[in-house]
Design an enzyme around this catalytic site. Structure first.
Site, PDB file in Angstrom:
ATOM      1  N   ARG A  10       0.556  -0.841   0.368  1.00 14.26           N
ATOM      2  CA  ARG A  10      -0.155   0.010  -0.034  1.00 14.26           C
ATOM      3  C   ARG A  10       1.649   1.167   0.453  1.00 14.26           C
ATOM      4  O   ARG A  10       1.893   1.564   1.017  1.00 14.26           O
ATOM      5  CB  ARG A  10      -0.867   0.454   1.216  1.00 14.26           C
ATOM      6  CG  ARG A  10      -2.112   0.819   1.444  1.00 14.26           C
ATOM      7  CD  ARG A  10      -3.280   1.317   1.775  1.00 14.26           C
ATOM      8  NE  ARG A  10      -3.508   2.639   2.361  1.00 14.26           N
ATOM      9  CZ  ARG A  10      -4.236   3.207   3.574  1.00 14.26           C
ATOM     10  NH1 ARG A  10      -3.741   2.919   4.815  1.00 14.26           N
ATOM     11  NH2 ARG A  10      -4.777   4.546   2.827  1.00 14.26           N
ATOM     12  N   HIS A  11       0.451   2.418  -0.740  1.00 11.63           N
ATOM     13  CA  HIS A  11       0.673   3.440  -0.181  1.00 11.63           C
ATOM     14  C   HIS A  11       0.936   4.217   0.580  1.00 11.63           C
ATOM     15  O   HIS A  11       0.221   3.614   1.236  1.00 11.63           O
ATOM     16  CB  HIS A  11       0.266   4.427  -1.581  1.00 11.63           C
ATOM     17  CG  HIS A  11      -0.687   5.141  -1.161  1.00 11.63           C
ATOM     18  ND1 HIS A  11      -1.466   5.542  -0.079  1.00 11.63           N
ATOM     19  CD2 HIS A  11      -2.415   4.607  -1.310  1.00 11.63           C
ATOM     20  CE1 HIS A  11      -2.480   5.670   0.154  1.00 11.63           C
ATOM     21  NE2 HIS A  11      -3.141   4.750  -0.611  1.00 11.63           N
ATOM     22  N   GLY A  12       2.267   4.950   1.199  1.00 11.09           N
ATOM     23  CA  GLY A  12       1.903   6.174   2.471  1.00 11.09           C
ATOM     24  C   GLY A  12       1.240   6.730   2.556  1.00 11.09           C
ATOM     25  O   GLY A  12       0.331   7.325   1.610  1.00 11.09           O
ATOM     26  N   ALA A  15      -2.120  13.451   3.162  1.00  8.43           N
ATOM     27  CA  ALA A  15      -2.406  14.365   4.355  1.00  8.43           C
ATOM     28  C   ALA A  15      -4.579  14.128   4.231  1.00  8.43           C
ATOM     29  O   ALA A  15      -4.935  14.436   5.605  1.00  8.43           O
ATOM     30  CB  ALA A  15      -3.124  16.007   3.624  1.00  8.43           C
ATOM     31  N   ASN A  17      -5.248  10.662   4.101  1.00  3.98           N
ATOM     32  CA  ASN A  17      -5.543   9.142   5.083  1.00  3.98           C
ATOM     33  C   ASN A  17      -5.802   9.947   6.206  1.00  3.98           C
ATOM     34  O   ASN A  17      -5.902   9.138   7.018  1.00  3.98           O
ATOM     35  CB  ASN A  17      -4.127   8.736   4.891  1.00  3.98           C
ATOM     36  CG  ASN A  17      -4.056   8.024   3.802  1.00  3.98           C
ATOM     37  OD1 ASN A  17      -2.697   7.576   3.250  1.00  3.98           O
ATOM     38  ND2 ASN A  17      -5.304   7.637   3.185  1.00  3.98           N
ATOM     39  N   GLU A  84      -7.139   3.609  -6.886  1.00  2.98           N
ATOM     40  CA  GLU A  84      -8.185   2.891  -5.541  1.00  2.98           C
ATOM     41  C   GLU A  84      -9.398   2.569  -6.794  1.00  2.98           C
ATOM     42  O   GLU A  84      -9.859   3.280  -7.235  1.00  2.98           O
ATOM     43  CB  GLU A  84      -8.001   3.819  -4.922  1.00  2.98           C
ATOM     44  CG  GLU A  84      -8.779   3.942  -3.567  1.00  2.98           C
ATOM     45  CD  GLU A  84      -8.218   2.580  -3.060  1.00  2.98           C
ATOM     46  OE1 GLU A  84      -9.266   1.779  -3.129  1.00  2.98           O
ATOM     47  OE2 GLU A  84      -8.134   2.209  -1.357  1.00  2.98           O
TER      48      GLU A  84
END
Length: 207
Positions: A10-12, A15, A17, A84
């Protein structure tokens, strides 16, 4: 025996998130925190013999993949199938705002995600189908190689359930944290999930 290793990551953090906003198909960049997570991920993944790196075509995944690819000296190829789930009218709203404005749809999404209809959005089954199609194509192309794919929380959960032949109604039984690693080995007997939601590389960042 054939063995293809897939690191599904999964991506990092972004803001959105951190603010619990639905991102979906919106193109949100990594936050400073997310870049730090990606660097720690890169530091860990350089110890693995990765042959190819692929990413969703959304910036938060692509940027995570580029940071991870740098110490490995590998290019990153974008694949739209790993993007996504589109959350339609919910994108940009916090979970609380979605709940108050779309209570009926939201309660179905939380209790029966496989049956949910999000206004203007995708269905979970369609996300799973395109994700699995893209994945099987890579596994077929790169037999006996090690592949890393950077994708998104909902998309990865749908893919993992599909690989295990587990119904999408169990969507909330899997957790996917930012930059988590899921290792899947594809053998002659089918896919085997070796690790799930492994975030040991960012333990130092957790409060």
């Amino acid at each position: 025996m054939h063995m293809t290793k897939l690191y599904l990551i999964r991506h990092g953090e972004t803001a959105w998130n951190a603010a619990s906003r639905a991102q979906g198909s919106q193109n949100i960049a990594l936050s400073e925190n997310g870049r730090m997570q990606a660097k720690l991920l890169a530091n860990r993944m350089k110890n693995y013999p990765i042959d190819h790196i692929y990413s969703s075509d959304l910036d938060r995944a692509y940027e995570t993949a580029k940071i991870m690819a740098e110490p490995l000296g590998l290019p990153v190829e974008k694949i739209e199938g790993f993007r996504e789930m589109c959350f339609g009218e919910w994108e940009g709203l916090t979970h609380h705002e979605i709940q108050s404005k779309y209570d009926e749809h939201y309660s179905v999404w939380r209790s029966k995600p496989h049956e949910a209809y999000i206004p203007g959005g995708e269905k979970l089954i369609d996300v799973q189908k395109r994700g699995l199609r893209a994945l099987h194509q890579l596994v077929e192309t790169h037999k006996d190689e090690n592949i890393a794919v950077i994708s998104h929380g909902v998309a990865i959960k749908a893919i993992l359930l599909g690989l295990m032949d587990i119904d999408l109604s169990y969507f909330y039984r899997i957790r996917q944290d930012n930059t988590c690693i899921n290792l899947v080995e594809f053998t002659d007997y089918g896919p085997v999930i070796v690790t799930l939601n492994d975030t040991s590389h960012i333990e130092s960042m957790k409060p």
